[in-house]
Each structure stands twice: as C-alpha cells, then as structure tokens.
Design a protein around this motif. Structure first.
Motif, short mmCIF file in Angstrom:
data_model
loop_
_atom_site.label_atom_id
_atom_site.label_comp_id
_atom_site.label_asym_id
_atom_site.label_seq_id
_atom_site.Cartn_x
_atom_site.Cartn_y
_atom_site.Cartn_z
N LEU A 1 0.82 -1.21 0.00
CA LEU A 1 0.00 0.00 0.00
C LEU A 1 0.86 1.27 0.00
CD1 LEU A 1 -2.77 -1.03 2.58
CD2 LEU A 1 -3.00 -0.84 0.10
N GLU A 2 1.94 1.26 0.71
CA GLU A 2 2.82 2.44 0.74
C GLU A 2 3.43 2.69 -0.64
OE1 GLU A 2 4.31 2.11 5.40
OE2 GLU A 2 5.64 1.57 3.73
N GLU A 3 3.84 1.59 -1.31
CA GLU A 3 4.40 1.75 -2.65
C GLU A 3 3.35 2.26 -3.63
OE1 GLU A 3 6.81 -0.90 -6.01
OE2 GLU A 3 6.27 -1.78 -4.07
N ALA A 4 2.13 1.77 -3.51
CA ALA A 4 1.07 2.22 -4.40
C ALA A 4 0.75 3.69 -4.16
CB ALA A 4 -0.17 1.36 -4.20
N SER B 1 3.44 5.89 -5.68
CA SER B 1 3.29 6.01 -7.12
C SER B 1 2.20 7.01 -7.48
CB SER B 1 2.98 4.64 -7.72
OG SER B 1 2.71 4.74 -9.10
N ALA B 2 1.09 6.98 -6.73
CA ALA B 2 0.00 7.92 -7.00
C ALA B 2 0.41 9.36 -6.68
CB ALA B 2 -1.22 7.52 -6.19
N ALA B 3 1.19 9.55 -5.62
CA ALA B 3 1.62 10.90 -5.25
C ALA B 3 2.56 11.49 -6.30
CB ALA B 3 2.30 10.87 -3.88
N LYS B 4 3.47 10.72 -6.81
CA LYS B 4 4.37 11.22 -7.84
C LYS B 4 3.60 11.55 -9.12
CE LYS B 4 8.77 9.25 -6.42
NZ LYS B 4 9.50 10.55 -6.43
N ARG B 5 2.57 10.77 -9.41
CA ARG B 5 1.78 11.08 -10.59
C ARG B 5 1.03 12.41 -10.40
NH1 ARG B 5 -0.44 8.28 -14.91
NH2 ARG B 5 0.66 6.39 -14.24
N GLU C 1 10.12 15.04 -4.00
CA GLU C 1 10.51 13.97 -3.07
C GLU C 1 9.33 13.68 -2.15
OE1 GLU C 1 13.94 12.92 0.26
OE2 GLU C 1 14.02 14.80 -0.89
N VAL C 2 8.85 12.44 -2.21
CA VAL C 2 7.64 12.04 -1.48
C VAL C 2 8.00 10.88 -0.56
CG1 VAL C 2 5.28 11.20 -1.68
CG2 VAL C 2 6.17 12.80 -3.37
N ASP C 3 7.42 10.90 0.60
CA ASP C 3 7.58 9.81 1.56
C ASP C 3 6.19 9.42 2.07
OD1 ASP C 3 8.60 7.91 3.18
OD2 ASP C 3 9.13 9.29 4.82
N GLU D 1 5.33 15.59 1.59
CA GLU D 1 6.10 16.17 0.51
C GLU D 1 7.25 16.98 1.12
OE1 GLU D 1 5.53 19.34 -3.20
OE2 GLU D 1 3.90 18.96 -1.77
N PHE D 2 8.48 16.65 0.76
CA PHE D 2 9.65 17.30 1.34
C PHE D 2 10.20 18.34 0.35
CE2 PHE D 2 9.37 13.48 3.84
CZ PHE D 2 9.78 13.89 5.11
#
Length: 536
Positions: free
Chosen positions: A26-29, A32-36, A43-45, A59-60
C-alpha cells in the motif's frame, strides 16, 4: 479500527499473506499515486500510521531564502509558519491530503496494489510447494487444456501433463484426483506445480502411506519398475529378521496392497523379496515362473535364465512384460531361454569345439568345463586365462585361439559344411558313449533283442514255437481259401457268350498265399509295411 486497518487484516487472513507485505504494498502504491499527482521531481515519503490506521503522505522541500523552484523549494517565511524552528537548508516535510489525488492516481494505486499482491501470493505458494516434491497431494479436476488436466489445489492450480497421465484413465470436472508432486517450477506467470500418476515413485509413496513399517524405516523399498495402467514390480527388504517385508506390504487378507491397487484403478502389483545376490533377486523377480538355471555375466551385466519348456511363456510374460519389468527392477539384462534351446546351443557349441583343429575329445571336455563352451568363446579367450588351465601352456593357448579364429573365418566364408538343423542321425557329431558288455559278453542292444526274441524251445515235434505258430496260421489260411473257392463253384454262372468256364483246379493267387517268413506272421496284404499292389 479504521476501515483501512480492517481491510488489511481481512486480506492478510484470506490470502494467507503477511500483514507487513500488505502495508509495504500500500505504501508503494500510494507513493506512485503521489508522484503522478505532484510530479516526478518531488521527493515524497509515505508511511502507515498504526495509531490512526491510515496512510500519511509527506512532501519534502528545501528551505531557501530566495524561492527559485516551487516544486522542490519553499521560502523561509512559509517554512517558519509551518515549523518555527526550521532554518535555511533544512528539509521540511509537508503533509499532503490524499483526497486531492484524483481518479487517475487512485486507479494507478489500485493496479500497483493488485500486482504486488499477486507477486507476493505467488512467492508464498512457491515457498510452500517447493519442499513438497515427492509427496502425494489431493485435488479436484477443474478443466482440461490441450490434453492436460488442470487440478484445483485450493490456493493454486496444478497441471497433469498428458505424458504423466495413465492410459485409459478418464476424468470429468469435479472428480477428485490423487497424484504425485513431480516438480515445482517458477515461471513468469507464477509457480507451476506438475503432478504425475505414472511415475514409479507414486507407487512407492502410496505404499509409504499404507504400510506403517515403511514409514517407520523397518521395511525398505529397494526398487520399483512400472508400466502404468498394466503391472508394477516392487522389491522390498526388511531390517528386522522377524518382519516379513512381503507380508507387511500385502497386509491382512491383502488389505494394504488392495488399497494401492484401487487407487491405481486395478493395476497389478507384484511384491518381490529383495536379495543382495543378483541371481536370486532375478529369480524372485521372474516369479511365478520356476527357474532351472541362471548364468551370470558380470562384465556385460547380463543374465541368461533357463526355464522349463512349459514355463517359457510364463517367464516372458504377455508381450515380454514380465521379463522386461524384472530387468528394470534388478538393473540386469535378462535373456530367457527354454531348456530345449539351451541344450541345443550347448550341443552345437561342443560340436564347434570338436571341429576346431587341435582340440580333441579330452581337450574339448577341459575347455567346456572351464566355461569355453563353443568355438566363439574360445576365439575370444585371453591367453593368460587359457594358459591357467591344466595341461595348456601359453604356446598351446595361442595355438588354440588361432585355430578357433581360423575355424570361424572358414565357416563364415562357407568353406565348412554346416550340419543341418534337426539331423540327429549323424553319430559322428554326437558324444560317443563307450559300449558296455552284458553278462554274456555281448552288446547291450543285442542282448535286449535276444531277450525279446526268447530262447529257442523245442515243442513236441522238435520245432521252434514260432515256426509252429506260423505253420498253424498257414493252415488256417489255406482252409479259408478252399471255402471261398467252393462257394464260387456253387453260384450260378453268368450268361456271357465270351466268358470261358472257370477252371476248378486253379491255384490260389499271390494275395491268398501266406508270407514265407515265419518270423512275421502278422503282416497281411493291404496293411502298412506290405506291398499289396504286386501282380507279378
């Protein structure tokens, strides 16, 4: 508990997946959605908050005095509003609301979640089944694909290829099937579990389930030879002298072996007692045929088995099945011959030894008893082995081998006359048996003839009884001929103008006269051994 936490626990329980694997997925998914949504350079965590039961996206951005890149930088004034202790050069994390990602980002996250869950499930299935090779597994026939049977194992599917299916075994969707786990392969579509019902180890595993002595290690299966759907031979031995390995596998009233036969749908099973002696093991493997003799050739791993003529078909089996399975079970090449054919080969081999120049009767006997039963075996002999025999030195051995090779070459070229098969009238080719005299010093055959003929005893008239019997038979025949002539004279003569009157004193014909040999009074005209058509 939040809805997300409840969903994670439910999926982990149903799919058998680890909870940490689902959270990482879920974190990886979400990443991916945040970068899109925010851009690739941002840089997203993403982290899962156990207390709140939700995913948090941060968002950093770098804190700078002069803002030049809004995507990766934040001004000092804005940063102080969020964190009063921040300084220039710090990385400031700002929480992003996931509700703003939109439908496309959510769809991308869903695809990532599904794919990662499938990969994780495949890895778990492979880890579970890779150590189950050699086991028996139960399943339900689900469908058929190009001759292969697809079996549902619950969490995954397995396949029974056509080559691993027993001929004449039919299945329908929904039927239960038990099979042997032959292989577990990792391919791009996931783990592939290959099942088999034809492998010999399937029978071995079935006996392991049905016979406690095998699972405990008391009885050992030494080998299995199988022709699927027809017959199986299994060799067993026991470590305990008090435990009969064959009886343990058969069970009370055949209960154990019958359970295996029913699973194999009527396939015949022969349980053989293992013996460390290869010859005895082969004899046991060819049962129920009774073996007369076994000739072992350890160099070529071949055994020549001699059986009685009436046991030949039983030893070979239907289409050679019995001897073929026995050969697979023991690991030896087996040639089965009848006693008649074996005797003929021995006789022909001994004759060929006698035909070799320089080999006499005494030499042929010595060579035959030493194992050189024919000219072929003599030609292939080693000089050292032949010279070790009594009365043969190295020079003599070399000469015998050369003579045998020359004999075979001449016979191959047709220079020697071959003896016709079945010719038993040539006494020169047979082993001569010395004549033994009887009590009177005569040959036994002559003595036997004298006993049958009987000693000459004079009757009342001083003649031999056989001669007297011949004279009585001759008299009876004359009397019968006279009565026949009297009957012919009393019959009325035929009215034939060209016929001449019959002479009353005409002597009897040759057929009516008795044989002149008094020793054979029983030969009559018209019977085998006499000439009934002589009119001279």
């Amino acid at each position: 508990m939040s809805d997300l936490a409840r969903m994670i626990d439910q999926v982990a329980r149903e799919k058998g997946l680890d909870r940490e694997i689902l959270i990482n997925t879920l974190e990886e998914a979400m990443r991916s959605a945040a970068k899109r949504k925010l851009g690739i350079r941002v840089e997203v965590d993403v982290a899962y908050n156990e207390e709140l039961g939700e995913l948090e996206v941060f968002e950093f951005k770098e804190v700078v005095e002069n803002l030049e890149d809004p995507e990766t930088q934040v001004s000092l004034e804005q940063a102080l509003e969020l964190d009063p202790e921040c300084q220039v050069g710090d990385e400031l994390g700002v929480k992003v609301e996931t509700d703003d990602f939109g439908r496309i980002a959510a769809q991308s996250a869903k695809q990532v979640i599904i794919q990662r869950m499938k990969d994780a499930e495949r890895d778990i299935i492979y880890e579970d089944f890779k150590d189950r090779k050699g086991e028996i597994i139960n399943g339900i026939v689900q469908r058929f694909d190009k001759g292969a049977i697809i079996v549902n194992l619950g969490r995954t599917e397995a396949v029974i290829p056509p080559r691993e299916q027993v001929p004449r075994e039919g299945y329908h969707p929904g039927d239960r099937v038990r099979a042997y786990v032959l292989d577990v392969r990792r391919i791009s579509r996931g783990p592939q579990i290959v099942l088999s019902r034809t492998h010999p180890a399937f029978v071995e595993a079935m006996f392991d389930l049905e016979v406690p002595e095998i699972s405990e290690g008391i009885v050992t299966i030494e080998g299995v030879a199988r022709e699927p759907g027809s017959r199986t031979k299994i060799g067993v031995s026991s470590r305990d002298r008090d435990v009969d390995p064959v009886g343990a596998c058969v069970g009370i009233k055949g209960s154990r072996v019958q359970a295996v036969v029913q699973e194999l749908r009527g396939e015949k099973i022969d349980i053989i007692a293992y013996d460390p002696d290869p010859a005895k093991y082969v004899v046991n493997a060819l049962a129920p045929a009774e073996i007369s003799r076994v000739i072992v050739d350890e160099v070529s791993q071949t055994m020549e088995v001699i059986v009685a003529d009436e046991m030949l078909s039983l030893a070979i089996g239907r289409r050679g099945q019995n001897v073929r399975l026995a050969s697979k079970l023991t690991g030896w090449r087996i040639d089965v011959q009848s006693e008649t054919k074996y005797s003929e080969e021995l006789r022909d081999g001994y004759r060929s030894l006698l035909d070799v120049v320089g080999v006499g009767d005494i030499g042929a006997d010595t060579l035959f008893q030493a194992g050189y039963g024919s000219a072929e075996s003599l030609a292939e002999a080693e000089v050292e082995d032949l010279a070790s025999l009594q009365g043969i030195d190295e020079e003599r051995a070399q000469q015998l081998i050369g003579d045998a090779q020359q004999y075979l070459a001449d016979r191959a070229d047709g220079l020697l006359e071959s003896t016709e098969e079945g010719d038993t009238d040539q006494d020169a080719d047979e082993i001569e048996i010395p004549a033994q005299d009887g009590p009177t010093g005569a040959n036994p055959l002559d003595q036997l003839a004298d006993e049958i003929e009987g000693p000459a005893q004079d009757g009342p008239t001083g003649t031999n009884p056989l001669d007297q019997l011949a004279e009585e038979i001759e008299g009876l025949e004359r009397l019968a001929g006279q009565e026949t002539q009297d009957q012919a004279e009393n019959q009325p003569a035929e009215t034939d103008s060209a016929a001449e009157p019959e002479e009353p004193d005409q002597p009897p014909s040759d057929q009516d006269q008795p044989e002149s040999n008094p020793q054979e009074p029983e030969d009559q005209p018209g019977q085998p051994g006499t000439d009934s058509g002589d009119d001279d």
